[in-house]
Write a protein that holds these residues in place. Structure first.
Motif, PDB file in Angstrom:
ATOM      1  N   ILE A  13     -47.639  70.706  58.161  1.00 20.19           N
ATOM      2  CA  ILE A  13     -49.221  70.779  58.215  1.00 20.19           C
ATOM      3  C   ILE A  13     -49.364  69.381  57.017  1.00 20.19           C
ATOM      4  N   SER A  14     -48.667  69.666  55.909  1.00 22.90           N
ATOM      5  CA  SER A  14     -48.886  68.769  54.728  1.00 22.90           C
ATOM      6  C   SER A  14     -48.692  67.236  55.084  1.00 22.90           C
ATOM      7  N   TYR A  55     -48.556  65.909  58.044  1.00 24.71           N
ATOM      8  CA  TYR A  55     -49.931  65.262  58.810  1.00 24.71           C
ATOM      9  C   TYR A  55     -50.984  65.051  58.054  1.00 24.71           C
ATOM     10  N   LYS A  56     -51.451  65.955  57.197  1.00 22.51           N
ATOM     11  CA  LYS A  56     -52.534  65.692  56.443  1.00 22.51           C
ATOM     12  C   LYS A  56     -52.489  64.385  55.438  1.00 22.51           C
ATOM     13  N   GLU A  57     -51.447  64.024  55.001  1.00 23.03           N
ATOM     14  CA  GLU A  57     -51.087  62.935  54.080  1.00 23.03           C
ATOM     15  C   GLU A  57     -51.119  61.792  54.980  1.00 23.03           C
ATOM     16  N   SER A  88     -54.987  61.004  55.805  1.00 19.74           N
ATOM     17  CA  SER A  88     -55.449  60.783  54.745  1.00 19.74           C
ATOM     18  C   SER A  88     -55.107  59.138  54.164  1.00 19.74           C
ATOM     19  N   TYR A  93     -56.404  70.866  62.543  1.00 19.33           N
ATOM     20  CA  TYR A  93     -54.908  70.903  62.667  1.00 19.33           C
ATOM     21  C   TYR A  93     -54.563  72.195  63.283  1.00 19.33           C
TER      22      TYR A  93
END
Length: 241
Positions: A73-74, A76-78, A81, A91
């Protein structure tokens, strides 16, 4: 310019919300990497970036839900962003099968969508979905409750029984199914709830169990699903960034 005006006309007339559910939870074991193929770099950007961006850039898409493996998840979030993929709203942890993952994405929208809104369910490993495919899927939902994207088969299809040819299909009636597959939200959610204990390889098959007619949007060869590294070479030829 005409294409943009056409899209604006559609949204004003239909007044439906259009949400893309992108399935990114696969582990890509056939791809031969330690990390999922969604993060394989193509021209210095991860594969999943191109898939998400295709929907994010479409003026017809209102929101995007990513169905993922929460272990990543980190990452994908990066990506979301860093590349300002601002239509991503959720997510969601995927399931063990494609059907479970689609259902997870659909359930996440129960407080967001009405039954007549549109959802486009797309394989995250098909990065080259274009505006015409998205638009044609949405327009086709004015006629059908469910739509698949597919291309006519170029090969003759044979059937076998105990390793013996038992017959041939009519090539004019066979198609290779791609994604997105698109649906009226209420219909596809109800179908998933109805067949939650059964196993199907794509979402349209659930509607067919209830004899719901499925429309076809003609896809294209660019909508290849990346499975092996050889597929990357094909994808690279079409990416201009």
């Amino acid at each position: 310019m005409r294409l943009r005006l056409k899209k604006k006309w559609y949204k004003a007339k239909q007044n439906n919300m259009n949400v893309a559910i992108i399935l990114l939870g696969g582990n890509g074991t056939r791809f031969g990497e330690n990390t999922p193929k969604q993060f394989f770099l193509i021209k210095n950007k991860p594969l999943c970036y191109y898939t998400i961006k295709s929907f994010n850039d479409s003026p017809l898409i209102d929101k995007i839900v990513l169905v993922i493996d929460n272990d990543y998840i980190s990452q994908y979030k990066e990506i979301v962003s860093n590349y300002n993929l601002d239509k991503v709203i959720s997510y969601i942890q995927g399931g063990k099968t494609r059907q479970e993952s689609s259902f997870a994405g659909l359930k996440a929208l129960e407080n967001v969508l009405s039954s007549n809104d549109n959802v486009l369910i797309h394989d995250g490993a098909r990065p080259l979905v274009d505006d015409d495919i998205i638009e044609n899927n949405i327009n086709k939902l004015a006629e059908f409750d469910g739509v698949i994207t597919a291309i006519p088969s170029e090969d003759t299809i044979a059937f076998e029984d105990n390793n013996v040819v038992s017959g041939y299909s009519n090539r004019k009636q066979t198609f290779r199914v791609q994604t997105p597959q698109s649906f009226k939200y209420g219909v596809i959610l109800k179908s998933h709830k109805q067949f939650v204990n059964e196993s199907f390889t794509d979402d349209a098959q659930l509607l067919m169990q209830n004899n719901i007619k499925i429309g076809i949007v003609i896809g294209n060869k660019k909508l290849l699903k990346v499975t092996t590294k050889e597929d990357i070479k094909f994808i690279e030829e079409y990416i201009n960034e």
